[in-house]
Design an enzyme around this catalytic site. Structure first.
Site, PDB file in Angstrom:
ATOM      1  CB  CYS A 156      -0.976  -0.108   1.400  1.00 51.85           C
ATOM      2  SG  CYS A 156      -2.524   1.040   1.000  1.00 51.85           S
TER       3      CYS A 156
ATOM      4  CG  HIS B 113      -3.734  -3.837   2.775  1.00 45.25           C
ATOM      5  ND1 HIS B 113      -2.763  -3.652   3.978  1.00 45.25           N
ATOM      6  CD2 HIS B 113      -4.319  -2.730   2.265  1.00 45.25           C
ATOM      7  CE1 HIS B 113      -2.728  -2.145   3.895  1.00 45.25           C
ATOM      8  NE2 HIS B 113      -3.792  -1.699   2.808  1.00 45.25           N
TER       9      HIS B 113
ATOM     10  CD  GLU C 153      -1.486  -6.681   4.818  1.00 45.88           C
ATOM     11  OE1 GLU C 153      -1.842  -5.959   5.243  1.00 45.88           O
ATOM     12  OE2 GLU C 153      -0.788  -7.063   3.627  1.00 45.88           O
TER      13      GLU C 153
END
Length: 547
Positions: free
Chosen positions: A380, A519, A521
């Site tokens: 990001c 993102h 993750e």
């Protein structure tokens, strides 16, 4: 029709209700049942989207664009069930909905009260999707006795009475403190916590007791007697070396069996725990270690980067290495050279964030990784800072910056390589935003598709040229600088389907340098590590052999 498990907490906060809920969900899955987990939070924010990471840790984002509590990340990581907008609610969202209905006249002129209007709204939320799963696990945030949580406790009390007998179960998580002076575990705080629950009409069926020491049989019997539960429903929850040991540890203590017994499910299907045995083996039996620096601005609270830390661990498990994470304050680089702080690391990760603070430090971290050929993952804002660094130092745009913070700093003249996104396509419709919009829920949120450049590093990592990832941001890299940057070695290897929004960049002729606007993750799991984190840790492992 689903069976409902309500998880409450007592004595103190931060005992691990979310982890206990997630582990129970994983154990029920291991026995062949379908589950869904949801979180009910008493705070008055509509959602955690506008809350500082220092207040509440990270904001977990779902595919459908909900900004939720970080516990939903635990739920997904342990069960693999993608969370939805309907799996997270707060007092603020409940009251907002009730007041909207009142303004529309939906209540036909009645006096609006906590009971029944607020509690009815909570009950309706709990019941959403109940026909889709075998078990619905609902965690109540906060601690019993908190005044703001009372409407939720009253709602689940009513809910259990309105359902068929045996359709609802209450699991209460408490603390058994150890007094070293007397060498005793004390049960009185748990007794008082249960008494508080009983005073509002809820009797726990199962006690999960956090303890640093083994719970003697005498104390178990005492808890069972005074808290009115069966002795085999007093479950010990000890401190663990890894959170991923929790499913096996809770199974050993009999939590899943106690739940099934309480619901009268017999004979219970035998659990298949091979996945979690493999996960635990990979956590504890590794073949090396890599050091990764996370250069961020919220490092004082590790929960601000919870999913990133867990995804790195998943990448380590996939590569049979232990990932040692060091938190590096990006603001330090505003005053000092980055090299002394970053030398010796096998990889560098720059995560997301908001605002100007620490951004120049993140740019220096990206420059260090690019020039020193150290594996780099920018997420990001971390991608945007890598693009600005390349624009300044490769493409000659020395005044490159971002509208997000350069205009805030009063900089009249800069090249806006990163700009405020005002319009984009979401599904089949167009979304428009302005800088004067409310902050909450107005970002580019949720899952979006991207097309990857054939032959690129990311296409190799993913093993495909079409992906879908979760986003949470207001600012985008400006496509008008694409040609100039690519001429100088920064490749735009992932784009939105319409070709207008950069999703991924990578540095040409670098061992591993990738920046992503989304993102990744948020979609990583211990039994299914995200491809980017798996390969990033692999690159760090390869680099560790060279350092």
């Amino acid at each position: 029709m689903a069976r409902f498990v309500f998880i409450t907490g007592g004595v103190v906060s931060s005992l691990g209700k979310g982890l206990a809920s997630a582990a129970l969900g994983a154990l029920l899955q291991a026995r062949g049942y379908s589950v869904r987990l949801r979180k009910l939070d008493p705070y008055l924010n509509v959602d955690p989207g506008t809350m500082s990471p220092f207040e509440h840790g990270e904001v977990f984002v779902t595919d459908d664009g909900a900004e939720t509590d970080l516990d939903l990340g635990h739920y997904e990581r342990f069960t693999g069930v993608a969370a939805r907008n309907t799996d997270s609610i707060s007092s603020g969202r409940v009251y907002s909905t009730v007041l909207e209905k009142e303004r529309r006249g939906d209540y036909l002129g009645k006096t609006i009260q906590v009971i029944p209007h607020v509690t009815n709204e909570i009950k309706d939320f709990i019941a959403i999707g109940e026909d889709e799963v075998d078990f619905m696990l609902c965690e109540i945030g906060g601690t019993v006795g908190d005044i703001e949580g009372l409407p939720f406790f009253e709602a689940i009390r009513q809910f259990s009475h309105e359902r068929d007998r045996g359709q609802c179960l209450f699991m209460h998580l408490t603390l058994l403190p150890y007094l070293a002076a007397s060498g005793e575990l004390k049960t009185k705080p748990t007794q008082h916590s249960v008494k508080e629950l009983q005073s509002i009409g809820i009797a726990p069926d199962i006690l999960v007791c956090r303890s640093e020491h083994p719970i003697p049989e005498k104390e178990r019997e005492k808890l069972a007697l005074f808290c009115n539960v069966r002795p085999d429903s007093v479950i010990a929850a000890y401190d663990l070396d890894s959170i991923y040991d929790a499913p096996l540890a809770y199974h050993k203590e009999g939590l899943d069996q106690a739940v099934l017994d309480t619901f009268g499910i017999a004979p219970a299907p035998q659990p298949k725990l091979g996945v979690w045995e493999d996960v635990s083996d990979r956590v504890h039996n590794y073949e090396g270690e890599v050091r990764i620096a996370i250069v961020g601005k919220y490092i004082q609270l590790e929960d601000a980067y919870k999913s990133i830390k867990e995804a790195l661990m998943h990448g380590g498990m996939a590569n049979r290495v232990k990932v040692r994470v060091d938190w590096v304050d990006a603001e330090v680089f505003d005053r000092e050279d980055a090299a002394p702080h970053l030398e010796g690391y096998h990889a560098i990760l720059v995560p997301g964030g908001f605002g100007e603070r620490g951004t120049e430090g993140k740019i220096k971290a990206a420059q260090f990784a690019r020039e020193k050929k150290i594996p780099y993952l920018g997420i990001c804002l971390g991608m945007q800072m890598a693009v600005i660094e390349a624009a300044r130092n490769l493409a000659g745009l020395v005044d490159a910056g971002s509208e997000e913070f350069d205009h805030e700093a009063g900089k009249k003249r800069f090249t806006p390589v990163v700009y405020h996104l005002k319009e984009w396509v979401q599904g089949s419709h167009k979304v428009k935003r302005s800088e004067t919009d409310d902050k909450g829920g107005t970002m580019r949120l949720g899952a979006y598709k991207a097309k990857l450049l054939e032959g690129s590093k990311v296409a190799e990592v993913y093993g495909t040229t079409t992906i879908e990832e979760r986003h949470r941001h207001r600012y985008e890299v400006d496509i008008q600088y694409k040609e100039e940057l690519e001429k100088n070695g920064l490749i735009f290897s992932g784009m939105s389907p319409d070709g207008k929004l950069p999703e991924i960049v990578e540095v040409k002729d670098h061992p591993w340098f990738i920046g992503v606007q989304f993102h990744p993750e948020l979609k990583s799991k211990p039994f299914a590590p995200h491809p980017l984190f798996r390969d990033f840790v692999r690159a760090a492992k390869d680099n560790s052999r060279l350092v």
